[in-house]
Design a protein around this motif. Structure first.
Motif, PDB file in Angstrom:
ATOM      1  N   VAL A  59      50.010  54.129  39.104  1.00  0.00           N
ATOM      2  CA  VAL A  59      49.584  54.098  37.712  1.00  0.00           C
ATOM      3  C   VAL A  59      48.432  53.540  37.657  1.00  0.00           C
ATOM      4  N   ILE A  60      47.341  53.688  37.067  1.00  0.00           N
ATOM      5  CA  ILE A  60      46.047  52.881  37.000  1.00  0.00           C
ATOM      6  C   ILE A  60      45.975  52.555  35.361  1.00  0.00           C
ATOM      7  N   TYR A  61      45.867  51.240  35.384  1.00  0.00           N
ATOM      8  CA  TYR A  61      45.585  50.810  33.876  1.00  0.00           C
ATOM      9  C   TYR A  61      44.393  49.921  33.817  1.00  0.00           C
ATOM     10  N   PRO A  62      43.792  50.083  32.410  1.00  0.00           N
ATOM     11  CA  PRO A  62      42.488  49.516  32.265  1.00  0.00           C
ATOM     12  C   PRO A  62      42.698  47.922  31.793  1.00  0.00           C
ATOM     13  N   ALA A  63      42.955  47.064  32.802  1.00  0.00           N
ATOM     14  CA  ALA A  63      43.456  45.814  32.668  1.00  0.00           C
ATOM     15  C   ALA A  63      43.325  44.851  34.185  1.00  0.00           C
ATOM     16  N   SER A  64      43.590  43.678  33.769  1.00  0.00           N
ATOM     17  CA  SER A  64      43.620  42.699  34.932  1.00  0.00           C
ATOM     18  C   SER A  64      44.883  42.921  35.526  1.00  0.00           C
ATOM     19  N   GLY A  65      45.059  42.031  36.658  1.00  0.00           N
ATOM     20  CA  GLY A  65      46.133  42.216  37.559  1.00  0.00           C
ATOM     21  C   GLY A  65      47.329  41.602  36.784  1.00  0.00           C
ATOM     22  N   THR A  66      46.981  40.649  35.778  1.00  0.00           N
ATOM     23  CA  THR A  66      48.355  40.057  35.086  1.00  0.00           C
ATOM     24  C   THR A  66      48.927  41.426  34.341  1.00  0.00           C
ATOM     25  N   GLY A  67      48.130  42.219  33.770  1.00  0.00           N
ATOM     26  CA  GLY A  67      48.746  43.321  33.149  1.00  0.00           C
ATOM     27  C   GLY A  67      49.556  43.956  34.088  1.00  0.00           C
ATOM     28  N   GLY A 187      59.767  49.734  52.219  1.00  0.00           N
ATOM     29  CA  GLY A 187      60.649  50.116  50.971  1.00  0.00           C
ATOM     30  C   GLY A 187      60.553  49.186  49.765  1.00  0.00           C
ATOM     31  N   VAL A 188      59.130  48.831  49.425  1.00  0.00           N
ATOM     32  CA  VAL A 188      58.558  48.132  48.144  1.00  0.00           C
ATOM     33  C   VAL A 188      58.872  49.269  46.999  1.00  0.00           C
ATOM     34  N   ASP A 189      59.317  48.554  45.882  1.00  0.00           N
ATOM     35  CA  ASP A 189      59.576  49.442  44.677  1.00  0.00           C
ATOM     36  C   ASP A 189      58.506  49.472  43.678  1.00  0.00           C
ATOM     37  N   VAL A 190      57.850  48.381  43.280  1.00  0.00           N
ATOM     38  CA  VAL A 190      56.848  48.423  42.552  1.00  0.00           C
ATOM     39  C   VAL A 190      55.651  47.270  43.340  1.00  0.00           C
ATOM     40  N   THR A 191      54.745  47.771  43.468  1.00  0.00           N
ATOM     41  CA  THR A 191      53.533  47.023  43.994  1.00  0.00           C
ATOM     42  C   THR A 191      52.296  47.001  43.004  1.00  0.00           C
ATOM     43  N   VAL A 192      51.946  45.885  42.907  1.00  0.00           N
ATOM     44  CA  VAL A 192      51.025  45.402  41.821  1.00  0.00           C
ATOM     45  C   VAL A 192      49.655  45.333  42.777  1.00  0.00           C
ATOM     46  N   GLY A 198      39.807  43.417  47.243  1.00  0.00           N
ATOM     47  CA  GLY A 198      39.731  44.408  48.624  1.00  0.00           C
ATOM     48  C   GLY A 198      39.009  45.853  48.178  1.00  0.00           C
ATOM     49  N   LEU A 199      39.357  46.174  46.809  1.00  0.00           N
ATOM     50  CA  LEU A 199      38.651  47.531  46.472  1.00  0.00           C
ATOM     51  C   LEU A 199      37.402  47.549  46.243  1.00  0.00           C
ATOM     52  N   MET A 200      36.841  46.057  46.168  1.00  0.00           N
ATOM     53  CA  MET A 200      35.216  46.106  45.896  1.00  0.00           C
ATOM     54  C   MET A 200      34.646  46.503  44.843  1.00  0.00           C
ATOM     55  N   LEU A 201      35.410  46.460  43.630  1.00  0.00           N
ATOM     56  CA  LEU A 201      34.946  46.802  42.229  1.00  0.00           C
ATOM     57  C   LEU A 201      35.003  45.499  41.324  1.00  0.00           C
ATOM     58  N   PRO A 202      34.331  45.733  40.300  1.00  0.00           N
ATOM     59  CA  PRO A 202      34.445  44.584  39.293  1.00  0.00           C
ATOM     60  C   PRO A 202      35.945  44.344  38.785  1.00  0.00           C
ATOM     61  N   PRO A 203      36.250  43.366  38.106  1.00  0.00           N
ATOM     62  CA  PRO A 203      37.457  43.368  37.564  1.00  0.00           C
ATOM     63  C   PRO A 203      37.693  44.263  36.252  1.00  0.00           C
TER      64      PRO A 203
END
Length: 398
Positions: A59-67, A187-192, A198-203
């Motif tokens: 799932v991709i959100y328009p948000a910071s990692g906190t979201g 076996g990770v169930d949710v990865t944030v 590392g993805l080299m993009l702006p926030p």
């Protein structure tokens, strides 16, 4: 006032955004409901599966990692649920505070902030939970505030040994696409994750990689959610669209970043980060300073946190380095404020950029009158030269 030359942005994120991604983001904004957008959306959604090393839902959100932290919790849990959290540093502490504000009950395993999560301690806590009240285990894979990495494969093994049914959640905001991570295998169930390291993009983009077990948990979760709801994303995502306006131009950049990571090869990306972290630690050792992480098997490959001697303020050193050499270094956070500085060596980064960074640190130590021994940059250069020679020999032998 104009400062000549390039600014060295050596904080542990946001990282330098390469020109190729900036040019991709410079494309005209398209209709996010139109037929052409589906190709972009699907490329990003499917491509991120390869970065997480999963065949499951992303799932991709328009948000910071906190979201993405919040999304992981509200989609799978219910008010009053206990979550086992390892306080490995500032960001693990913030995730715990967020959980508490949501009405969850964090159970904290504390550390001295000088290592990653201890798998054995997690196993012991789960063994003691006879009533199975703990519903999730939350671990920061790479703690950005301390430069310590938790061994997620060992955490999963400890959970399996306990036979506990809790979900496993991992924060890879500062490790994804920099340090090897295997969502399915471990076996990770949710990865944030987030876009700005590392993805080299702006926030601006955040991610959840979601197991089938987590999707099942979402069916019985009673936490209030709307914006973060996975089920709202599911239908539109199947055809490359989103239920609300996505960050269109950031997705252009994400598609380009995924291509760049695969062109280099993920194994090569991880090896590059490992090489730079080793070179940095050798420089720190030569300076006579101390790396904050004191457990070698937990050393981060994304950043290095360095302790200054007693009586010397790390923020004053950082300010001196910025003023004289136009380089930004990461500050110490919360209990580490003024005590450490952090060298980011992740993302779009190569050997020469590292040498510029370490030379700037060494010059900054001198100008700031921080006690140290000269030669750290030289030590790192010798290591990088040796690594390059060894690589050339290996290629020639093939």
């Amino acid at each position: 006032m104009h400062a000549p030359g390039r600014h060295f942005l050596q904080i542990p994120g946001p990282t330098n955004v390469p020109d190729r991604i900036l040019r991709a983001m410079d494309y005209p904004t398209m209709d996010h409901r139109g037929p052409g957008f589906a190709e972009v959306g699907l490329k990003c959604l499917d491509g991120m599966k390869s970065i997480f090393k999963t065949h499951k839902t992303v799932v991709i959100y328009p948000a910071s990692g906190t979201g993405a932290w919040e999304a992981a919790l509200v989609n799978t849990l219910s008010p009053g649920d206990k979550v086992l959290m390892c306080e490995t540093g500032h960001f693990a502490s913030l995730w715990s505070k967020l959980a508490k504000r949501l009405g969850l009950e964090p159970v904290l395993i504390e550390t001295d902030w000088r290592r990653g999560a201890v798998p054995e301690a997690i196993g012991e806590a789960l063994d003691a939970d006879k009533a199975r009240d703990i519903k999730a285990v939350c671990v920061v894979h790479n703690e950005t505030s301390t430069g310590s990495t938790s061994r997620m494969g060992d955490v999963r093994a400890a959970m399996n040994a306990s036979g506990h049914p809790a979900l496993l959640m991992a924060d890879t905001i500062s490790s994804l696409a920099s340090i090897d991570f295997r969502h399915d295998e471990w076996g990770v169930d949710v990865t944030v994750a987030g876009s700005q390291k590392g993805l080299m993009l702006p926030p601006g983009l955040s991610f959840n990689a979601v197991s089938d077990k987590a999707l099942d948990a979402a069916k019985t979760s009673t936490m209030q959610k709307s914006y973060w709801a996975w089920d709202e994303m599911a239908g539109p995502n199947q055809t490359g669209y989103f239920p609300y306006t996505p960050a269109t131009n950031l997705l252009y950049g994400l598609a380009e970043a995924i291509d760049m990571l695969h062109e280099e090869g993920l194994d090569n990306v991880f090896a590059r980060h490992k090489r730079h972290s080793e070179a940095t630690r050798r420089a720190v050792q030569a300076w006579g300073l101390e790396v904050l992480c004191n457990e070698p098997k937990d050393y981060s490959h994304a950043l290095t946190a360095v302790m200054l001697p007693d009586g010397h303020n790390a923020d004053e050193f950082r300010a001196t380095t910025l003023k004289h050499f136009n380089m930004s270094l990461g500050n110490g956070l919360s209990r580490l404020a003024g005590k450490v500085f952090r060298i980011g060596h992740l993302g779009d980064f190569n050997d020469l950029m590292l040498m510029g960074t370490l030379s700037g640190v060494e010059m900054g130590l001198g100008v700031a009158n921080v006690p140290h021994q000269a030669g750290g940059a030289q030590r790192a250069m010798e290591y990088l030269k040796s690594a390059a020679t060894e690589e050339s020999s290996s290629v020639a032998a093939e």
